[in-house]
Design an enzyme around this catalytic site. Structure first.
Site, PDB file in Angstrom:
ATOM      1  N   GLY A 165      39.505  32.316  42.187  1.00 32.91           N
ATOM      2  CA  GLY A 165      39.371  33.721  42.563  1.00 32.91           C
ATOM      3  C   GLY A 165      38.073  33.984  43.289  1.00 32.91           C
ATOM      4  O   GLY A 165      37.003  33.610  42.807  1.00 32.91           O
TER       5      GLY A 165
ATOM      6  N   GLY B 178      33.637  36.348  40.979  1.00 34.21           N
ATOM      7  CA  GLY B 178      33.791  34.930  41.292  1.00 34.21           C
ATOM      8  C   GLY B 178      32.741  34.450  42.272  1.00 34.21           C
ATOM      9  O   GLY B 178      32.157  33.362  42.106  1.00 34.21           O
TER      10      GLY B 178
ATOM     11  N   ASN C  18      38.175  41.727  32.793  1.00 33.47           N
ATOM     12  CA  ASN C  18      38.148  42.938  31.988  1.00 33.47           C
ATOM     13  C   ASN C  18      39.369  42.988  31.080  1.00 33.47           C
ATOM     14  O   ASN C  18      40.421  42.438  31.401  1.00 33.47           O
ATOM     15  CB  ASN C  18      38.141  44.179  32.881  1.00 33.47           C
ATOM     16  CG  ASN C  18      36.816  44.391  33.580  1.00 33.47           C
ATOM     17  OD1 ASN C  18      35.768  44.021  33.064  1.00 33.47           O
ATOM     18  ND2 ASN C  18      36.846  44.989  34.758  1.00 33.47           N
TER      19      ASN C  18
ATOM     20  N   ASN D  65      36.520  52.876  33.483  1.00 32.85           N
ATOM     21  CA  ASN D  65      37.393  52.464  34.585  1.00 32.85           C
ATOM     22  C   ASN D  65      38.551  53.418  34.882  1.00 32.85           C
ATOM     23  O   ASN D  65      38.726  53.855  36.028  1.00 32.85           O
ATOM     24  CB  ASN D  65      37.908  51.043  34.341  1.00 32.85           C
ATOM     25  CG  ASN D  65      36.818  49.999  34.512  1.00 32.85           C
ATOM     26  OD1 ASN D  65      35.636  50.297  34.421  1.00 32.85           O
ATOM     27  ND2 ASN D  65      37.217  48.773  34.755  1.00 32.85           N
TER      28      ASN D  65
ATOM     29  N   LYS E 254      33.224  45.319  24.987  1.00 32.73           N
ATOM     30  CA  LYS E 254      33.326  45.473  26.442  1.00 32.73           C
ATOM     31  C   LYS E 254      34.581  46.261  26.809  1.00 32.73           C
ATOM     32  O   LYS E 254      34.571  47.078  27.733  1.00 32.73           O
ATOM     33  CB  LYS E 254      33.351  44.088  27.097  1.00 32.73           C
ATOM     34  CG  LYS E 254      33.519  44.091  28.617  1.00 32.73           C
ATOM     35  CD  LYS E 254      32.241  44.449  29.334  1.00 32.73           C
ATOM     36  CE  LYS E 254      32.426  44.426  30.852  1.00 32.73           C
ATOM     37  NZ  LYS E 254      32.635  43.073  31.392  1.00 32.73           N
TER      38      LYS E 254
ATOM     39  N   SER F  13      35.727  48.785  39.146  1.00 35.52           N
ATOM     40  CA  SER F  13      36.712  47.899  39.769  1.00 35.52           C
ATOM     41  C   SER F  13      38.086  48.564  39.818  1.00 35.52           C
ATOM     42  O   SER F  13      38.827  48.388  40.788  1.00 35.52           O
ATOM     43  CB  SER F  13      36.793  46.577  39.008  1.00 35.52           C
ATOM     44  OG  SER F  13      37.118  46.795  37.640  1.00 35.52           O
TER      45      SER F  13
ATOM     46  N   ALA G  51      34.441  39.708  43.697  1.00 36.54           N
ATOM     47  CA  ALA G  51      32.991  39.888  43.594  1.00 36.54           C
ATOM     48  C   ALA G  51      32.384  39.029  42.486  1.00 36.54           C
ATOM     49  O   ALA G  51      31.385  38.335  42.699  1.00 36.54           O
ATOM     50  CB  ALA G  51      32.666  41.366  43.362  1.00 36.54           C
TER      51      ALA G  51
ATOM     52  N   GLU H  79      44.017  46.611  36.237  1.00 39.13           N
ATOM     53  CA  GLU H  79      44.007  45.958  34.922  1.00 39.13           C
ATOM     54  C   GLU H  79      44.291  46.951  33.795  1.00 39.13           C
ATOM     55  O   GLU H  79      43.968  46.689  32.638  1.00 39.13           O
ATOM     56  CB  GLU H  79      42.652  45.282  34.691  1.00 39.13           C
ATOM     57  CG  GLU H  79      42.400  44.094  35.596  1.00 39.13           C
ATOM     58  CD  GLU H  79      41.070  43.414  35.343  1.00 39.13           C
ATOM     59  OE1 GLU H  79      41.061  42.256  34.908  1.00 39.13           O
ATOM     60  OE2 GLU H  79      40.025  44.059  35.585  1.00 39.13           O
TER      61      GLU H  79
END
Length: 300
Positions: A8, A13, A100, A190, A182, A252, A11, A264
């Site tokens: 991947g 990665g 995430n 998000n 997290k 994201s 960003a 996600e």
């Protein structure tokens, strides 16, 4: 020096690849052009070339055996990405997930050999791609590595030493607790930034207080059912701290919705909703936000 495959080129990665390339041979599996050079940029400093080899799926068979494979794809893409890479894994390859939300660990553990160790790497490093070939490093933060099977727990110190060029890297013996903490930050930030088209820092405005409290209250009830020790006041403090530290950033999920990409959300609010059904705990606020993000994505 280890041979590391990063799956991947988003960003995170690219940021990890930049740091790890200081001591290792980095290969990045990409679906985009493999001949393009990628760059790392931080603050006002000049951009630096990321010292990595970009490869396609077809080129995997031509590469040396990988000591470490780091999956930095979104949660929903992990299983497919693993299936693509699995034939090229060595018997003793270290496998690291970094995304995430929750999920994937249990499913992947069932597919590994007894010699393969599985880890999770959670990070607060922030970045975004200002164009397909440049990653902007916009925020510093701690990265935490934890073992997700017995072999990984035994080998974690050795692996953390290999990954030492990742800034502020520490080891945890309770990665599930940290992953859930997290997750709570992700829930608070998000989906709401994506729904209202705002930056992270704008969530500190009073009109969002009740939504954030209700979402995190439900998630903390799930944490209790899972025998995790997470208090609502601590979850709120962490979420608002991240909002402040990343005030000018877009999440994201905001970027995914803006660019009409899959989000996600199923690994974030969807996970809380799913666990609520399993444990007979009502999660109406997470259910509603899940439905709104899914509807917003499908409508655009």
């Amino acid at each position: 020096m280890a041979n590391i495959l990063v799956v991947g080129d988003g960003a995170i990665g690219l940021l990890f690849s930049h740091f790890l390339a200081k001591h290792h041979a980095i290969y990045i599996l990409t679906r985009k052009g493999t001949v393009n050079t990628r760059f790392y940029s931080h603050s006002n400093a000049a951009s630096e070339k990321i010292n990595a080899t970009f490869i396609s799926q077809e080129q995997l068979s031509q590469t040396p055996e990988f000591d470490i494979v780091l999956f930095t794809v979104k949660a929903f893409a992990v299983q497919q990405a693993y299936a693509q890479v699995k034939p090229y894994l060595g018997n003793n390859t270290h496998i690291i997930l970094s995304h995430n939300g929750m999920g994937n660990v249990e499913q992947l553990n069932e597919q590994l050999t007894k010699q393969q160790s599985l880890y999770f790497l959670t990070t607060s490093i922030a970045g975004f791609k200002s164009n397909p070939n440049i990653v902007q490093h916009t925020g510093n933060g701690q990265s935490v590595l934890g073992g997700c099977n017995q072999l990984a727990i035994q080998n974690i110190q050795q692996l953390s030493e290999q990954l030492h060029t990742i800034p502020q890297l520490i080891v945890s013996n309770n990665i599930e607790q940290l992953r859930f903490e997290k997750l709570l930050v992700n829930i608070a930030i998000n989906p709401l930034t994506a729904l209202y088209n705002i930056k992270n820092g704008q969530l500190r405005a009073p009109q969002f207080n009740s939504s954030i409290i209700n979402l995190l209250t439900e998630a903390c009830h799930i944490a209790t059912a899972l025998k995790l020790n997470i208090k609502l006041i601590d979850a709120l403090e962490r979420a608002y701290k991240v909002m402040s530290l990343t005030a000018e950033n877009y999440s994201s999920m905001h970027q995914d919705v803006l660019h009409n990409r899959q989000t996600e959300i199923m690994a974030i609010c969807g996970y809380i909703s799913e666990q609520g059904k399993l444990h007979h705990i009502a999660t109406p606020y997470n259910d509603a936000l899940l439905a709104k993000i899914l509807a917003k994505k499908s409508a655009e």
